[in-house]
Design an enzyme around this catalytic site. Structure first.
Site, mmCIF file in Angstrom:
data_model
loop_
_atom_site.group_PDB
_atom_site.id
_atom_site.type_symbol
_atom_site.label_atom_id
_atom_site.label_comp_id
_atom_site.label_asym_id
_atom_site.label_seq_id
_atom_site.Cartn_x
_atom_site.Cartn_y
_atom_site.Cartn_z
ATOM 1 N N TYR A 156 0.830 -1.215 0.000
ATOM 2 C CA TYR A 156 0.000 0.000 0.000
ATOM 3 C C TYR A 156 0.861 1.260 0.000
ATOM 4 O O TYR A 156 0.643 2.174 -0.813
ATOM 5 C CB TYR A 156 -0.931 -0.021 1.218
ATOM 6 C CG TYR A 156 -1.631 1.299 1.476
ATOM 7 C CD1 TYR A 156 -2.519 1.833 0.538
ATOM 8 C CD2 TYR A 156 -1.404 2.010 2.654
ATOM 9 C CE1 TYR A 156 -3.158 3.046 0.784
ATOM 10 C CE2 TYR A 156 -2.043 3.213 2.901
ATOM 11 C CZ TYR A 156 -2.910 3.728 1.955
ATOM 12 O OH TYR A 156 -3.539 4.933 2.186
HETATM 13 N N1 LIG Z 1 -8.137 6.216 6.448
HETATM 14 C C1 LIG Z 1 -6.838 6.348 6.673
HETATM 15 O O1 LIG Z 1 -6.338 6.026 7.758
HETATM 16 C C2 LIG Z 1 -5.951 6.930 5.594
HETATM 17 C C3 LIG Z 1 -4.630 7.274 5.924
HETATM 18 C C4 LIG Z 1 -3.809 7.795 4.937
HETATM 19 C C5 LIG Z 1 -4.288 7.948 3.649
HETATM 20 N N2 LIG Z 1 -5.565 7.606 3.343
HETATM 21 C C6 LIG Z 1 -6.021 7.777 1.975
HETATM 22 O O2 LIG Z 1 -7.170 8.598 1.994
HETATM 23 C C7 LIG Z 1 -8.079 8.198 0.953
HETATM 24 C C8 LIG Z 1 -9.441 7.866 1.534
HETATM 25 O O3 LIG Z 1 -9.311 6.858 2.530
HETATM 26 P P1 LIG Z 1 -10.601 6.349 3.351
HETATM 27 O O4 LIG Z 1 -10.090 5.622 4.524
HETATM 28 O O5 LIG Z 1 -11.544 7.465 3.509
HETATM 29 O O6 LIG Z 1 -11.196 5.283 2.312
HETATM 30 P P2 LIG Z 1 -12.537 4.392 2.389
HETATM 31 O O7 LIG Z 1 -13.368 4.773 3.563
HETATM 32 O O8 LIG Z 1 -12.097 2.968 2.259
HETATM 33 O O9 LIG Z 1 -13.272 4.834 1.059
HETATM 34 C C9 LIG Z 1 -12.613 4.654 -0.153
HETATM 35 C C10 LIG Z 1 -13.532 5.002 -1.276
HETATM 36 O O10 LIG Z 1 -12.819 4.729 -2.488
HETATM 37 C C11 LIG Z 1 -13.727 4.213 -3.411
HETATM 38 N N3 LIG Z 1 -13.070 3.380 -4.418
HETATM 39 C C12 LIG Z 1 -12.298 2.284 -4.230
HETATM 40 N N4 LIG Z 1 -11.920 1.792 -5.415
HETATM 41 C C13 LIG Z 1 -12.473 2.584 -6.368
HETATM 42 C C14 LIG Z 1 -12.463 2.587 -7.779
HETATM 43 N N5 LIG Z 1 -11.790 1.633 -8.462
HETATM 44 N N6 LIG Z 1 -13.133 3.552 -8.439
HETATM 45 C C15 LIG Z 1 -13.823 4.511 -7.764
HETATM 46 N N7 LIG Z 1 -13.881 4.559 -6.417
HETATM 47 C C16 LIG Z 1 -13.215 3.604 -5.736
HETATM 48 C C17 LIG Z 1 -14.740 3.398 -2.617
HETATM 49 O O11 LIG Z 1 -15.947 3.453 -3.363
HETATM 50 P P3 LIG Z 1 -17.243 2.519 -3.148
HETATM 51 O O12 LIG Z 1 -17.514 2.506 -1.670
HETATM 52 O O13 LIG Z 1 -18.301 3.200 -3.932
HETATM 53 O O14 LIG Z 1 -16.919 1.159 -3.661
HETATM 54 C C18 LIG Z 1 -14.795 4.161 -1.293
HETATM 55 O O15 LIG Z 1 -15.905 5.028 -1.251
HETATM 56 C C19 LIG Z 1 -7.404 7.033 0.243
HETATM 57 O O16 LIG Z 1 -6.668 7.518 -0.860
HETATM 58 C C20 LIG Z 1 -6.462 6.492 1.304
HETATM 59 O O17 LIG Z 1 -5.394 5.779 0.741
HETATM 60 C C21 LIG Z 1 -6.412 7.089 4.287
#
Ligand SMILES: NC(=O)c1ccc[n+]([C@@H]2O[C@H](COP(=O)([O-])OP(=O)(O)OC[C@H]3O[C@@H](n4cnc5c(N)ncnc54)[C@H](OP(=O)(O)O)[C@@H]3O)[C@@H](O)[C@H]2O)c1
Length: 250
Positions: A156
């Site tokens: 990741y």
């Molecule tokens: N949460 C953390 O701790 C954290 C830390 C550092 C960085 N980040 C980054 O922040 C961002 C958001 O994280 P999050 O935790 O909020 O994520 P999340 O709750 O898992 O939500 C991710 C979203 O991405 C969408 N997605 C996944 N694959 C996709 C695709 N092929 N096409 C279109 N949409 C897609 C999903 O859509 P559907 O639900 O509609 O399938 C989901 O709504 C990501 O880039 C992650 O790497 C997160």
């Protein structure tokens, strides 16, 4: 209300929940017309659109899988038809999973690299392909893990390190056209994704909090103001930057 993004059109990928939803809501509150992209969560996307419109903003939900060029074309066509040229792009959609190096499979690799890196490249290409675009801002979601290199995140974090490199290079290539490209590097955060994987409340979450100087996990609301800043004229001199919005975690 301060609306620095008035008359701007934004696409936020993966905005049906989590950090993407927080950013979409904040961009709309700052005046942007927002396309809430989702892959499968129609209910979540509709909820975010309703929340934005109830607050007086403008939003539209559009399904598209960012791994597919045809889907990305449909996403941009829908945004342009509804709102005009897309001049803010937030690449938030991503997938993540954690485990030891020895357990990573080729399927894991394909899913994460295709979504996190290829999806980001495809949407940046689509934004740049618009020949009627004025100044624009691309914001890619990275992770503070690209600096802290936490255990069990080799795949990741490597995909996000690649996103960082793509961000810095795209910033140079697109600067002559007035397109700024930056990234936000969040800390570990309490989102639908980290809840679904059982992370919140686990010993790993306690260890993550201990590693965050400001002493808590991030929340989706923490990132909206950062995205608004990077998209706005206030950041006109900022491009090719990886902005750590991480409570000090590195
Ligand atoms: N949460 C953390 O701790 C954290 C830390 C550092 C960085 N980040 C980054 O922040 C961002 C958001 O994280 P999050 O935790 O909020 O994520 P999340 O709750 O898992 O939500 C991710 C979203 O991405 C969408 N997605 C996944 N694959 C996709 C695709 N092929 N096409 C279109 N949409 C897609 C999903 O859509 P559907 O639900 O509609 O399938 C989901 O709504 C990501 O880039 C992650 O790497 C997160």
């Amino acid at each position: 209300m301060d609306t620095p993004l008035q008359n701007r059109t934004a696409i936020v990928t993966g905005a049906a929940k989590g950090i993407g939803a927080g950013i979409a809501t904040a961009l709309a509150a700052a005046g942007a017309r927002v396309v809430v992209n989702y892959r499968s969560d129609t209910t979540g996307a509709d909820r975010v659109v309703k929340q934005i419109t109830a607050a007086g903003g403008t939003a539209l939900a559009v399904a598209a899988d960012v791994r597919r060029r045809d889907d990305v074309a449909v996403l941009f066509a829908a945004a342009r038809k509804a709102f005009g040229p897309v001049d803010i792009l937030v690449n938030n959609a991503a997938v993540y999973a954690f485990g030891p190096l020895t357990a990573i499979t080729e399927d894991d690799y394909r899913e994460q690299i295709d979504t996190n890196l290829w999806g980001t490249l495809l949407t940046m290409q689509a934004l740049a392909a618009q020949d009627d675009l004025g100044e624009a801002s691309i914001i890619n979601l990275s992770t503070a893990g690209t600096a802290s290199h936490p255990l069990y995140s080799a795949l990741y974090v490597a995909t996000k390190s690649a996103v960082n490199s793509a961000t810095l290079i795209a910033a140079k290539e697109l600067a002559p056209r007035g397109i700024r490209v930056n990234a936000i590097a969040p800390s570990v955060s309490d989102t639908d994704g980290t809840r679904a994987m059982g992370f919140i409340g686990s010993p790993m979450a306690d260890a993550a909090i201990a590693d965050i100087p400001l002493g808590r996990l991030g929340t989706p609301d923490d990132y909206g103001p950062v995205a608004v800043f990077l998209a706005s004229p206030a950041a006109r001199w900022v491009t090719g930057d990886i902005l750590f919005a991480s409570g000090g975690q590195r």
